[in-house]
Structure formats: C-alpha cells, structure tokens
Design a protein around this motif. Sequence first.
Motif, mmCIF file in Angstrom:
data_model
loop_
_atom_site.group_PDB
_atom_site.id
_atom_site.type_symbol
_atom_site.label_atom_id
_atom_site.label_comp_id
_atom_site.label_asym_id
_atom_site.label_seq_id
_atom_site.Cartn_x
_atom_site.Cartn_y
_atom_site.Cartn_z
ATOM 1 N N TYR A 1 -5.185 -1.076 -9.130
ATOM 2 C CA TYR A 1 -4.093 -1.794 -8.501
ATOM 3 C C TYR A 1 -4.548 -3.216 -8.201
ATOM 4 O O TYR A 1 -5.609 -3.420 -7.601
ATOM 5 C CB TYR A 1 -3.642 -1.098 -7.211
ATOM 6 N N GLU B 1 -3.620 -6.213 -6.060
ATOM 7 C CA GLU B 1 -2.779 -6.548 -4.912
ATOM 8 C C GLU B 1 -2.151 -7.936 -5.046
ATOM 9 O O GLU B 1 -0.998 -8.133 -4.672
ATOM 10 C CB GLU B 1 -3.595 -6.482 -3.618
ATOM 11 N N ASP C 1 0.484 -7.469 -7.541
ATOM 12 C CA ASP C 1 1.252 -6.264 -7.218
ATOM 13 C C ASP C 1 1.533 -5.438 -8.469
ATOM 14 O O ASP C 1 2.654 -5.064 -8.770
ATOM 15 C CB ASP C 1 2.564 -6.637 -6.507
ATOM 16 N N PHE D 1 0.308 -2.051 -10.769
ATOM 17 C CA PHE D 1 -0.404 -0.777 -10.881
ATOM 18 C C PHE D 1 -0.526 -0.431 -12.364
ATOM 19 O O PHE D 1 0.448 -0.516 -13.113
ATOM 20 C CB PHE D 1 0.353 0.340 -10.158
ATOM 21 N N LYS E 1 1.235 -1.831 -0.219
ATOM 22 C CA LYS E 1 0.144 -2.255 -1.085
ATOM 23 C C LYS E 1 -1.149 -1.545 -0.705
ATOM 24 O O LYS E 1 -1.963 -1.211 -1.570
ATOM 25 C CB LYS E 1 -0.031 -3.773 -1.004
ATOM 26 N N LEU F 1 -1.242 1.775 -2.367
ATOM 27 C CA LEU F 1 -1.472 1.627 -3.799
ATOM 28 C C LEU F 1 -2.931 1.351 -4.144
ATOM 29 O O LEU F 1 -3.368 1.610 -5.264
ATOM 30 C CB LEU F 1 -0.585 0.522 -4.371
ATOM 31 N N GLU F 2 -3.701 0.849 -3.198
ATOM 32 C CA GLU F 2 -5.117 0.584 -3.438
ATOM 33 C C GLU F 2 -5.958 1.859 -3.469
ATOM 34 O O GLU F 2 -7.096 1.847 -3.921
ATOM 35 C CB GLU F 2 -5.658 -0.362 -2.370
#
Length: 114
Positions: free
Chosen positions: A9, A11, A14, A16, A62, A65-66
């Motif tokens: 991911y 950031e 943004d 993925f 976010k 998602l990390e």
Amino acid sequence: MKKRLISSYDEINDTFVGKIDGEDGFCADFDISNGIFLGVNKNNCPNSIYVNNASSVLNISKQTLENSNVKINIRCDSDCLYFTMFIENFHVCSLRCKNIFEIPLVNFEMDSNY
C-alpha cells in the motif's frame, strides 16, 4: 486452493496493489467494480489486484490499508465473479459482478500469510 499474496500500500498515492507470488506480468486488467481492477494472466486466471484511491474506493482508513495481513477470495462461475477482501480479519468488501471477462471456473484464496 490457496495462493500466496504479496501486497503493498502506497499511502502517498493511496494505491493498493496485490499479486500472486511467482506470477509474472498480466495480459489484461478488468475494472470489476468502481475502481477495483483485477489482472489476469494469459490463461485468463486472476493473478493481481489494483485499487487506486483505495481508502475511498474501499471506504477504509489508510492506516488499515497499511496492514500486511490481507486475504482475497475469488470465485468465478459461468455467470458471476465473486470477490471478497479482508485485512487483519476485518471484512473490507464483497462484490459480485457478471463474468463478462471470460474468466474460467476458479475458486481460490490469495493470502499474505500462506
């Protein structure tokens, strides 16, 4: 069937991205739902996932998602493609779309912990 997923991911952008370990390249990218792109190999089998503006498309932070603990289930029949995504066992999204992509009958899980 389970396959090892390598995901990342970004950031700042943004974005993925996930791909099956050992799979090189892709032949086509299909927008399966609202900015979720599924890459397929030369046999039309799914081998990667790409989501731009991932936090808004997936409606998730976010920070979440990390996390590298990602599982993606993909199932196809002659009519529909079913896609489900989990991050750290949290259900991120499920979708169903018409299988207009000529993806063969498949049922597998891409798992970052496999």
